[in-house]
Design an enzyme around this catalytic site. Structure first.
Site, PDB file in Angstrom:
ATOM      1  CG  PHE A 100      -0.229   0.339   2.521  1.00  0.00           C
ATOM      2  CD1 PHE A 100       0.073   1.653   2.863  1.00  0.00           C
ATOM      3  CD2 PHE A 100       0.153  -0.658   3.406  1.00  0.00           C
ATOM      4  CE1 PHE A 100       0.742   1.956   4.042  1.00  0.00           C
ATOM      5  CE2 PHE A 100       0.819  -0.373   4.583  1.00  0.00           C
ATOM      6  CZ  PHE A 100       1.117   0.942   4.898  1.00  0.00           C
TER       7      PHE A 100
ATOM      8  CB  SER B 199       4.982  -7.685   5.375  1.00  0.00           C
ATOM      9  OG  SER B 199       4.061  -8.651   4.927  1.00  0.00           O
TER      10      SER B 199
ATOM     11  CB  CYS C 213      10.667  -0.805   2.511  1.00  0.00           C
ATOM     12  SG  CYS C 213      11.347  -0.196   0.974  1.00  0.00           S
TER      13      CYS C 213
HETATM   14  P1  NAD Z   1       1.595  -6.759   2.949  1.00  0.00           P
HETATM   15  O1  NAD Z   1       2.647  -7.809   2.965  1.00  0.00           O
HETATM   16  O2  NAD Z   1       0.532  -6.794   3.975  1.00  0.00           O
HETATM   17  O3  NAD Z   1       0.822  -6.752   1.525  1.00  0.00           O
HETATM   18  C1  NAD Z   1       1.541  -6.766   0.311  1.00  0.00           C
HETATM   19  C2  NAD Z   1       0.709  -7.507  -0.734  1.00  0.00           C
HETATM   20  O4  NAD Z   1       0.538  -8.849  -0.311  1.00  0.00           O
HETATM   21  C3  NAD Z   1      -0.683  -6.920  -0.919  1.00  0.00           C
HETATM   22  O5  NAD Z   1      -0.977  -6.869  -2.294  1.00  0.00           O
HETATM   23  C4  NAD Z   1      -1.601  -7.882  -0.173  1.00  0.00           C
HETATM   24  O6  NAD Z   1      -2.865  -8.005  -0.762  1.00  0.00           O
HETATM   25  C5  NAD Z   1      -0.838  -9.197  -0.237  1.00  0.00           C
HETATM   26  N1  NAD Z   1      -1.028 -10.040   0.944  1.00  0.00           N
HETATM   27  C6  NAD Z   1      -1.185  -9.623   2.233  1.00  0.00           C
HETATM   28  N2  NAD Z   1      -1.301 -10.684   3.048  1.00  0.00           N
HETATM   29  C7  NAD Z   1      -1.192 -11.795   2.284  1.00  0.00           C
HETATM   30  C8  NAD Z   1      -1.228 -13.194   2.550  1.00  0.00           C
HETATM   31  N3  NAD Z   1      -1.401 -13.654   3.774  1.00  0.00           N
HETATM   32  N4  NAD Z   1      -1.094 -14.055   1.504  1.00  0.00           N
HETATM   33  C9  NAD Z   1      -0.907 -13.601   0.240  1.00  0.00           C
HETATM   34  N5  NAD Z   1      -0.884 -12.282  -0.058  1.00  0.00           N
HETATM   35  C10 NAD Z   1      -1.013 -11.377   0.933  1.00  0.00           C
HETATM   36  O7  NAD Z   1       2.374  -5.356   2.961  1.00  0.00           O
HETATM   37  P2  NAD Z   1       1.751  -3.897   3.118  1.00  0.00           P
HETATM   38  O8  NAD Z   1       1.281  -3.714   4.520  1.00  0.00           O
HETATM   39  O9  NAD Z   1       0.826  -3.598   2.008  1.00  0.00           O
HETATM   40  O10 NAD Z   1       3.061  -3.014   2.869  1.00  0.00           O
HETATM   41  C11 NAD Z   1       4.006  -2.741   3.844  1.00  0.00           C
HETATM   42  C12 NAD Z   1       5.181  -3.686   3.796  1.00  0.00           C
HETATM   43  O11 NAD Z   1       5.795  -3.641   2.516  1.00  0.00           O
HETATM   44  C13 NAD Z   1       6.273  -3.305   4.778  1.00  0.00           C
HETATM   45  O12 NAD Z   1       6.757  -4.472   5.395  1.00  0.00           O
HETATM   46  C14 NAD Z   1       7.329  -2.656   3.912  1.00  0.00           C
HETATM   47  O13 NAD Z   1       8.645  -2.694   4.439  1.00  0.00           O
HETATM   48  C15 NAD Z   1       7.215  -3.490   2.686  1.00  0.00           C
HETATM   49  N6  NAD Z   1       7.796  -2.818   1.529  1.00  0.00           N
HETATM   50  C16 NAD Z   1       8.999  -3.282   1.084  1.00  0.00           C
HETATM   51  C17 NAD Z   1       9.627  -2.658   0.029  1.00  0.00           C
HETATM   52  C18 NAD Z   1      10.961  -3.166  -0.453  1.00  0.00           C
HETATM   53  O14 NAD Z   1      11.394  -2.767  -1.513  1.00  0.00           O
HETATM   54  N7  NAD Z   1      11.640  -4.028   0.283  1.00  0.00           N
HETATM   55  C19 NAD Z   1       9.017  -1.560  -0.594  1.00  0.00           C
HETATM   56  C20 NAD Z   1       7.771  -1.111  -0.127  1.00  0.00           C
HETATM   57  C21 NAD Z   1       7.170  -1.760   0.947  1.00  0.00           C
END
Ligand code: NAD
Length: 492
Positions: A151, A228, A283
């Protein structure tokens, strides 16, 4: 009920049929519901894969300069709609207008890079690698690729993926975060307007069910994931088990290491931007402050406290001058507040924490500084993803590096100093993939790959830059033998 957010399948924007479950999309500044996402699953993924597979046949054969021409037109449309896109991000994500503009700008830079595909996609050659034998390598597209995004960067992170994948001759299915689906819709509409053939770019909205359907679908060749670490690890394992190429970027815990000689003004601006920019939801957010030496720690605690006293938290969709906006939703707000509540119990001290600063509506969290955090505490070990800066006191540079190198994550780390030797030692010894020297957020721009290490990345080839091109293509080696004696035999 608000407007349901549709999927793009082939050239059609469609709503999934017979789906009764949905999630709400909020304006985080006000808490108002501004849309809802029908939670589809395997049926919608099947339809998108069919459309993308059909489109792959001709898109993969389209000459690279023609693919690039489409990206140039897309780039122009993105510039024309720059402000509109930034406003949309502010509305569904809560970022300040300036931060939202940065989100779009970083995305456009990837399109700039992808416009160079005719050059980027070139292979290598060595004539006469053996007698009468020439060797040529080419980079071939993979097929249907999928991207799953978080998000916190509604424009930039999806654009880390689809412009380059498509430039390389693949077709693409984007599954945006269900918390910020609107920006993805607009990004796709503009790409279609740029003349992209039907089915080259598809969007399937939804949650985990769509993710798992993408990771297991036999028609998909590669998965790019950002989110995440727990979900990144799941996607990586599931995708690999189903024979896909996977790159999965995860969470992070990034340090800002302050040496006693750090420039006061430039370093303060960098700390505030890194820790509290995007309300700490990056991140690459610097969420651990490590001042080296007791006096450095005291000085910086005071400087940061003073600066935060004038920080303005505002409804970012109504005010363009806010210093900080809200976090994404009520559950994030509650989770972050729990970290704050637990900190004194664990033995740390709330050095800055003023709940009266928050607007009463929306999902705001007060910018907070917690002093005396130690490596055994939750605030050190876990990614908070909110506006909390944890101060970890250290006595020497060696100690600071050793403490950070125990961490499970490995995205970014920055040092602030005027001393080249200290900077060099830090850059060489710190165990993470992106290092800043007097830079608060050492996130590489589109020309370079986003190089997370450890539990911040699962896979081999990272997003963006040259590794992005390698990820979205596979190599073919062509060996040709032609013996000139045959020409002479023919009397030519
Ligand atoms: P999230 O992991 O909750 O969601 C990311 C995606 O995964 C979404 O599209 C969501 O629908 C899907 N998802 C969520 N739970 C799932 C599950 N149990 N099974 C399958 N798919 C699932 O992450 P968020 O809260 O949207 O974003 C924040 C996280 O993203 C933070 O941990 C941040 O550090 C990370 N992030 C990392 C980078 C990087 O380059 N390393 C960049 C941006 C954000």
């Amino acid at each position: 009920m608000t407007t349901p957010i549709p999927n793009l399948i082939g050239s059609q924007w469609v709503l999934p049929e017979g789906v009764t479950q949905h999630t709400e999309v909020f304006n985080p500044s006000t808490g108002e519901v501004i849309g809802h996402v029908p939670l589809g699953g395997a049926t919608e993924v099947d339809a998108a894969v069919d459309a993308a597979t059909q489109a792959f046949a001709s898109w993969s054969r389209t000459p690279a300069p023609k693919r690039a021409a489409c990206l140039f037109r897309y780039r122009q449309l993105l510039e024309q709609h720059f402000t509109e896109l930034a406003r949309l991000i502010t509305r569904e994500n809560g970022k300040t207008f300036a931060e939202a503009q940065g989100d779009v700008r970083r995305g456009i830079e990837v399109v700039d890079f992808a416009c160079g595909i005719s050059h980027l996609g070139k292979g290598e050659s060595l004539p006469q690698v053996a007698e009468n034998l020439d060797a040529v390598t080419t980079r071939e597209p993979l097929g249907v690729c999928a991207g799953i995004t978080p998000f916190n960067f509604p424009a930039m992170v999806p654009m880390w993926m689809f412009p380059l994948a498509i430039a390389c001759g693949n077709t693409f299915i984007l599954k945006p975060s269900e918390k910020v689906p609107l920006t993805a819709v607009r990004l796709a509409e503009l790409f279609v307007e740029a003349g992209l053939p039907a089915g080259v770019f598809n969007v399937v909205q939804g949650g985990p069910e769509v993710v798992d359907a993408l990771c297991t679908h036999p028609g998909i060749s590669a998965i790019s994931f950002v989110g995440s670490s727990a979900v990144a690890e799941h996607v990586y394992a599931l995708g690999c088990r189903h024979g896909k190429r996977v790159q999965a970027a995860g969470g992070a815990k990034n340090v800002l290491l302050i040496m006693p000689d750090a420039d006061p003004d430039a370093t303060l601006a960098a700390i505030l931007g890194s820790a509290f920019g995007c309300a700490g939801q990056r991140c690459m957010a610097g969420s651990l402050l490590m001042p080296v030496g007791e006096r450095t720690g005291d000085e910086w605690r005071e400087r940061i406290s003073e600066a935060l006293a004038t920080f303005q938290l505002e409804n970012t969709s109504a005010c363009d001058t806010a210093d900080m906006g809200p976090v994404i939703d009520a559950s994030s707000q509650a989770r972050i507040r729990q970290f704050i509540q637990d900190a004194p119990v664990a033995g740390a001290e709330l050095a800055v924490h003023d709940t009266t600063r928050c607007p009463t509506q929306g999902f705001f969290v007060e910018p907070t500084v917690v002093d005396g955090v130690t490596p055994d505490m939750d605030l050190f070990q876990h990614e908070v993803f909110g506006p909390i800066l944890s101060v970890v006191r250290t006595q020497t540079l060696d100690e600071a590096i050793a403490v950070m190198n125990q961490h499970a994550y490995g995205n970014g780390a920055s040092i602030f100093t005027k001393n080249g030797a200290a900077a060099r030692q830090f850059a060489r010894e710190i165990q993470c993939g992106m290092v800043g020297v007097n830079v608060g957020v050492p996130a590489p721009m589109a020309l370079f790959s986003f190089s997370g290490w450890n539990r911040s990345f699962f896979g081999d080839l990272h997003v963006q830059g040259t590794e992005g091109v390698l990820f979205y293509t596979r190599q073919k080696v062509v060996l040709s033998r032609w013996d000139s004696a045959t020409v002479r035999t023919l009397g030519w």
